[in-house]
Write a protein that holds these residues in place. Structure first.
Motif, PDB file in Angstrom:
ATOM      1  N   UNK A 127       0.856  -1.192   0.000  1.00 49.04           N
ATOM      2  CA  UNK A 127       0.000   0.000   0.000  1.00 49.04           C
ATOM      3  C   UNK A 127       0.887   1.236   0.000  1.00 49.04           C
ATOM      4  N   UNK A 128       1.460   1.576  -1.162  1.00 47.05           N
ATOM      5  CA  UNK A 128       2.326   2.763  -1.217  1.00 47.05           C
ATOM      6  C   UNK A 128       1.600   4.063  -0.920  1.00 47.05           C
ATOM      7  N   UNK A 129       0.271   4.026  -0.851  1.00 43.82           N
ATOM      8  CA  UNK A 129      -0.467   5.235  -0.485  1.00 43.82           C
ATOM      9  C   UNK A 129      -0.185   5.660   0.951  1.00 43.82           C
ATOM     10  N   UNK A 130       0.489   4.820   1.747  1.00 40.60           N
ATOM     11  CA  UNK A 130       0.925   5.268   3.068  1.00 40.60           C
ATOM     12  C   UNK A 130       1.941   6.404   2.959  1.00 40.60           C
ATOM     13  N   UNK A 131       2.482   6.627   1.755  1.00 39.79           N
ATOM     14  CA  UNK A 131       3.421   7.733   1.533  1.00 39.79           C
ATOM     15  C   UNK A 131       2.764   8.959   0.918  1.00 39.79           C
ATOM     16  N   UNK A 132       1.490   8.849   0.558  1.00 37.20           N
ATOM     17  CA  UNK A 132       0.800   9.976  -0.093  1.00 37.20           C
ATOM     18  C   UNK A 132      -0.473  10.383   0.626  1.00 37.20           C
ATOM     19  N   UNK A 133      -1.013   9.490   1.456  1.00 37.53           N
ATOM     20  CA  UNK A 133      -2.369   9.663   1.936  1.00 37.53           C
ATOM     21  C   UNK A 133      -3.330   9.081   0.910  1.00 37.53           C
ATOM     22  N   UNK A 134      -4.585   8.982   1.294  1.00 33.81           N
ATOM     23  CA  UNK A 134      -5.605   8.484   0.369  1.00 33.81           C
ATOM     24  C   UNK A 134      -6.052   9.644  -0.525  1.00 33.81           C
ATOM     25  N   UNK A 135      -5.932   9.471  -1.805  1.00 29.35           N
ATOM     26  CA  UNK A 135      -6.201  10.541  -2.771  1.00 29.35           C
ATOM     27  C   UNK A 135      -7.592  10.428  -3.368  1.00 29.35           C
ATOM     28  N   UNK A 136      -8.463   9.704  -2.697  1.00 29.70           N
ATOM     29  CA  UNK A 136      -9.839   9.526  -3.148  1.00 29.70           C
ATOM     30  C   UNK A 136      -9.873   8.977  -4.575  1.00 29.70           C
ATOM     31  N   UNK A 137     -10.561   9.587  -5.514  1.00 31.80           N
ATOM     32  CA  UNK A 137     -10.659   8.971  -6.844  1.00 31.80           C
ATOM     33  C   UNK A 137      -9.297   8.875  -7.527  1.00 31.80           C
ATOM     34  N   UNK A 138      -8.327   9.699  -7.105  1.00 32.05           N
ATOM     35  CA  UNK A 138      -6.999   9.658  -7.709  1.00 32.05           C
ATOM     36  C   UNK A 138      -6.115   8.535  -7.196  1.00 32.05           C
ATOM     37  N   UNK A 139      -6.527   7.871  -6.106  1.00 31.47           N
ATOM     38  CA  UNK A 139      -5.661   6.894  -5.450  1.00 31.47           C
ATOM     39  C   UNK A 139      -5.449   5.640  -6.290  1.00 31.47           C
ATOM     40  N   UNK A 140      -6.527   5.052  -6.784  1.00 37.34           N
ATOM     41  CA  UNK A 140      -6.392   3.786  -7.511  1.00 37.34           C
ATOM     42  C   UNK A 140      -5.668   3.948  -8.841  1.00 37.34           C
ATOM     43  N   UNK A 141      -5.939   4.992  -9.637  1.00 37.36           N
ATOM     44  CA  UNK A 141      -5.121   5.173 -10.842  1.00 37.36           C
ATOM     45  C   UNK A 141      -3.638   5.338 -10.532  1.00 37.36           C
ATOM     46  N   UNK A 142      -3.326   5.993  -9.403  1.00 41.76           N
ATOM     47  CA  UNK A 142      -1.925   6.114  -9.010  1.00 41.76           C
ATOM     48  C   UNK A 142      -1.362   4.745  -8.654  1.00 41.76           C
TER      49      UNK A 142
END
Length: 404
Positions: A326-341
């Protein structure tokens, strides 16, 4: 024969990196973009951390006429699209305008633009409200502005299903390409770090109130206490594989499977729908669980949601049956942008043979996950599964694969 849909271009705007290479360097090195909110004074709010996109000056990338009519999320999306098209080697003016579409996702629309105009309405009167308020706040504005800027008149639209929306938009893009559209710009960028947007996010009841950037967002950890929100996302260029190969394009990978479900009514005895979404996506891709090399988790960091996601993953793959990250631990949850990232990260993992880490997390053993933590893991990655859930019960899963 079913049309193969591939990704030929990536455009990334993330809290820990502007552009694909800067972002990939950050996540493979465990560099976080989470910190105290700077876009407004957060001291009066219970949540004060966010993943903000740093160093982005819109006037350096966009004409001045666009600045007065766009929200921050749209400016980020337009620039990410420019980068994705350049990465794909696509010049829109060289393609028939009705052969190109735009399908993005949005969780909240242009909240900051809306807040500013409402402040003008309340403090100065209606004559001071921008005419652009009529659309700059709207969920579909990114799709509209991208299509106008690039002369794209093919099938277009927007999907609104919170964090799951980014995958849902890409799946809709895949459907349109299979129907005959040559190229679709897809993915998502969200940005709601303003007081109005902040209050709305706090009201959802899932934000972390920790002031420690390294421990505020820790999914699958015994200390999980909610997520840190962020802004940004990724725009991807999806194309018909035959056409992409015909023009000699670099191909990152194939969008080979997708599944979506809705959770049952709260309080019912039926199980959550995420496992079924995974199974549908794998079946759509024609792969078995043993073929999957890595799972990019939704990673809600809400104890009950972490438990149900871990149960879904272990039910399909077995306990510790597949690497999870879960690399989003380095960005936060970006809502609709999270999964494409995450899809972009999965494609880069395939390219390099490296699974990025889940930073600052001490995995709770009861979840039974093989969570990649602290350091990236070298591995041959040919098939990746990306998971996303949206508040309200949305579940989406997408399989991306290497292309020989």
């Amino acid at each position: 024969m079913t049309t193969s849909v591939v990704v030929t271009g990536l455009g990334v705007v993330a809290p820990n990196g502007l552009g694909v290479r800067e972002y990939w360097s950050a996540i493979r090195g465990g560099r976080s973009g989470i910190g105290r909110v700077t876009r407004f004074d957060p001291s009066q709010y219970p949540s004060r951390l966010a993943g903000e996109v740093p160093g982005f000056t819109a006037k350096d990338h966009l004409p001045s006429r666009l600045l007065s009519q766009t929200d921050r999320m749209t400016r980020l999306a337009l620039v990410a699209t420019d980068w994705a098209l350049a990465d794909a080697g696509v010049k829109p003016e060289d393609l028939p305008e009705f052969d190109m579409g735009v399908i993005t996702a949005s969780s909240s629309g242009g909240f900051e633009f809306g807040q500013n105009e409402l402040q003008k309405l309340w403090s100065k009167g209606s004559q001071h409200v921008s005419a652009y308020q009529s659309f700059a706040w709207f969920y579909a504005v990114n799709s509209g502005q991208i299509s106008i800027r690039n002369g794209m008149k093919g099938p277009s639209g927007v999907v609104v299903s919170d964090q799951a929306g980014g995958l849902d938009a890409m799946a809709q893009a895949r459907r349109q390409i299979r129907k005959g559209t040559r190229l679709v710009v897809s993915g998502a960028v969200d940005a709601s770090i303003c007081p109005w947007g902040w209050v709305a996010q706090i009201a959802g009841g899932r934000l972390s109130t920790s002031d420690e950037p390294a421990r505020a967002y820790v999914p699958f950890d015994a200390d999980a206490r909610g997520h840190v929100p962020g802004e940004g996302g990724a725009i991807l260029i999806l194309e018909d594989a035959v056409a992409a190969r015909g023009r000699g394009a670099k191909i990152y990978g194939e969008i080979s499977g997708y599944g979506a479900t809705i959770d049952p009514r709260p309080g019912s005895d039926r199980e959550p729908g995420q496992r079924k979404a995974i199974e549908i996506a794998l079946a759509d891709a024609g792969v078995e669980p043993g073929d999957v090399d890595v799972v990019f988790a939704d990673a809600a960091a809400v104890p009950e949601l972490d438990r149900t996601e871990a149960e879904a993953i272990t039910a399909v793959f077995g306990p510790r049956g597949v690497p999870v990250t879960a690399p989003k631990t380095m960005t936060g949850r970006l809502y609709s942008g999270a999964a494409p990232l995450d899809v972009a990260a999965a494609l880069l993992a395939i390219e390099e043979g490296l699974i990025p880490p889940t930073v600052n997390v001490e995995p709770a053993p009861e979840h039974g996950l093989d969570l990649v933590t602290s350091q990236p893991r070298t591995a041959e990655v040919r098939t990746a599964l990306v998971l996303a859930r949206g508040q309200g019960g949305f579940n989406s899963a997408m399989v991306v694969r290497a292309v020989d």
